[in-house]
Design a protein around this motif. Structure first.
Motif, short mmCIF file in Angstrom:
data_model
loop_
_atom_site.label_atom_id
_atom_site.label_comp_id
_atom_site.label_asym_id
_atom_site.label_seq_id
_atom_site.Cartn_x
_atom_site.Cartn_y
_atom_site.Cartn_z
N SER A 358 -28.16 13.02 12.10
CA SER A 358 -26.80 13.64 11.35
C SER A 358 -27.21 15.05 11.13
N ILE A 359 -26.41 15.95 11.23
CA ILE A 359 -26.16 17.38 10.79
C ILE A 359 -26.38 17.36 9.24
N ALA A 360 -25.99 16.64 8.51
CA ALA A 360 -26.32 16.72 7.24
C ALA A 360 -27.99 16.72 6.79
N ILE A 363 -29.63 19.89 8.74
CA ILE A 363 -29.63 21.41 8.09
C ILE A 363 -30.79 21.69 6.98
N ARG A 420 -34.04 20.96 -0.42
CA ARG A 420 -32.94 20.23 -0.77
C ARG A 420 -32.62 20.28 -2.05
N ARG A 466 -21.65 19.06 18.47
CA ARG A 466 -22.88 19.25 17.45
C ARG A 466 -23.18 20.41 17.29
N GLU A 469 -20.70 21.91 14.81
CA GLU A 469 -20.97 21.41 13.55
C GLU A 469 -22.11 22.13 12.84
N LEU A 470 -23.29 22.24 13.53
CA LEU A 470 -24.31 22.76 13.01
C LEU A 470 -23.90 24.25 12.42
N ALA A 473 -22.05 24.00 9.29
CA ALA A 473 -23.27 23.71 8.21
C ALA A 473 -23.99 24.65 7.62
N HIS A 476 -21.84 27.32 5.57
CA HIS A 476 -21.59 26.95 4.33
C HIS A 476 -22.60 26.99 3.33
N PHE A 477 -23.94 26.70 3.96
CA PHE A 477 -24.96 26.84 2.82
C PHE A 477 -25.46 28.29 2.66
#
Length: 506
Positions: A358-360, A363, A420, A466, A469-470, A473, A476-477
């Motif tokens: 998953s990309i979550a 990341i 994280r 994908r 999507e990366l 993400a 976003h961060f």
């Protein structure tokens, strides 16, 4: 320092200290070009050449030669470019040499021609050919083909010209009734239910149950069921069940001889494994030989391929890592690789290719790529999901400057968990410090992680969900996390702002 290289300082400074070399001490030196070439840059050039319809490897060689150096760094495609395209379609010198020296297994086909061996396929026994006395004949024309297949006596199905088996089914009683033989009675009574049913049918088997209905008594015993059956009932209720008791063979004909009803079975529909040749004929155990690949036999570059020394080269590494196609066109993995430095793109590409990753999770796992070994502690430094995936994808390969044991050279596990937590609660960074891991290490890892995210977010768009999507993400961060390098520092003291003269350093 790192902040300056990341573009976070607007002004550059030169730091001086007594007893260290000064600019005035510098002397000209003869520079020597490193033998390592920049793979991502060359891959980018190859991609652009492919989009223009040019030979990608030729563009890479041209760029490598244009760099100012008296030393030539070969890429491993120079000879192939000089000789041009060959029937094998390969452009890497080492790959051509390996291809011509790797024998292929050939089989003798149905027209006595040698061809490359194909993978076995499922075919019917009626289609199968066997080699007998140096010629191909139908498998069922030989009695030995039925050895171990079914039961009963061998017989010749003359209308088809093949062998089958004859099995007894029933005897004819004096009253013209039909009584199934012992093996058939037993088979009918022990017949199994359909696959979704687990209980044996016994008295409820299809044939036996049909006979009970014919007798008009659902509770009839086996002796009553199988006594006094008329020929029409036998043909209608019993014969359709015989095939499943005879290894799936079909009933070719029913014969009556000396008061016994027998079935002659045709095994043509039974599936077997065989090699299918280029003419569509199924062959059992065809003769084999090892030979040079067919496309190499008349190749004008054959002698060079057989005699040249096979050496490692950048181009052969690109092919091994699946970064480029045989003609040099970068693959999707190669395009991702070309967007990053060193082996970072290899790790990112491997993760994106795994749909279960998953990309979550990815990341944050990106923090491990530049983390080094400090965060691993007593754990394996090459561990973590991303490290294990890279080792599996790249088979623990070693390519100096790019991969060590299949992972990027600066990879280190453990940083992803710390980052994280720090992103979720910035004040928690100090609880991760140990004797070997200091707050500065965590700040550096956070800066490197954000730098990598910024690089991903600003990279070109690709036709890959994908990847997009990366990128989303990462953007976003970048927006929702803070870099420690952007914190306001206290003002310099008056003593720190004092200008020093050369005499004070003397």
């Amino acid at each position: 320092g790192r902040a300056g290289r990341r573009g976070l300082d607007e002004t550059g400074y030169v730091l001086l200290w007594p007893d260290i070399p000064r600019l005035s001490d510098a002397r000209p030196r003869q520079l020597k070009r490193a033998t390592q070439v920049d793979w991502p840059s060359l891959t980018s050039v190859m991609r652009e050449a492919a989009e223009r319809g040019e030979q990608p490897f030729a563009a890479a060689v041209e760029l490598s030669r244009s760099l100012f150096s008296a030393q030539s760094v070969p890429l491993g495609v120079e000879h192939s470019l000089a000789t041009g395209a060959m029937p094998c379609g390969l452009w890497v010198d080492a790959e051509r040499a390996r291809f011509i020296r790797r024998p292929v297994t050939e089989i003798l086909n149905s027209r006595d021609e040698w061809q490359e061996k194909s993978k076995p396929e499922k075919v019917s026994l009626g289609q199968l050919l066997v080699r007998e006395n140096d010629r191909w004949i139908s498998a069922l024309s030989l009695p030995r083909i039925l050895d171990g297949l079914g039961f009963g006596s061998l017989c010749k199905l003359r209308d088809k010209g093949i062998y089958g088996r004859e099995i007894p089914l029933a005897t004819i009683a004096p009253d013209e009734g039909v009584k199934p033989v012992k093996w058939l009675r037993k088979a009918l009574l022990t017949q199994k239910r359909a696959p979704e049913q687990s209980q044996p049918l016994g008295r409820d088997s299809r044939g036996a149950d049909a006979l009970r209905r014919a007798h008009g008594s659902a509770g009839a015993s086996p002796c009553q069921v199988f006594s006094g059956i008329s020929r029409s009932v036998f043909d209608r209720e019993i014969l359709p069940c015989v095939s499943q008791f005879a290894a799936g063979a079909a009933i070719a004909e029913v014969v009556t001889r000396n008061g016994t009803i027998s079935a002659r079975l045709d095994f043509s529909a039974i599936e077997m494994s065989a090699h299918v040749d280029r003419y569509g004929r199924a062959l059992q155990s065809p003769p084999e030989r090892e030979a040079m690949p067919f496309v190499c036999r008349d190749c004008p570059d054959r002698e060079h391929g057989l005699s040249t020394t096979i050496t490692a080269s950048p181009a052969s590494a690109w092919r091994k890592l699946s970064l480029v196609d045989p003609d040099g066109t970068p693959t999707r993995r190669g395009i991702i690789f070309s967007l990053f430095q060193a082996g970072e793109g290899l790790a990112i590409a491997a993760a994106l290719e795994d749909p279960s990753y998953s990309i979550a999770d990815l990341i944050f796992d990106l923090a491990n790529i530049r983390a080094g070994t400090r965060f691993a502690g007593e754990d394996a430094p090459l561990g973590g999901r991303l490290g294990a995936l890279c080792q599996r994808t790249y088979e623990r390969a070693d390519y100096p400057g790019y991969l060590e044991m299949g992972v990027p050279v600066h990879y280190g596990s453990g940083a992803s968990e710390v980052i994280r937590e720090v992103v979720a609660a910035p004040a928690s960074r100090y609880k991760f410090t140990t004797e070997s891991l200091h707050s500065g290490d965590i700040e550096r890892a956070l800066i490197e992680w954000r730098s990598l995210l910024r690089h991903i977010a600003s990279a070109p768009d690709l036709e890959w969900d994908r990847w997009r999507e990366l990128q989303a993400a990462a953007a976003h961060f970048i927006e929702h996390s803070t870099s420690p390098a952007q914190l306001d520092l206290p003002p310099l003291l008056a003593a720190q702002q004092k200008r020093w003269t050369a005499q004070q350093f003397a």
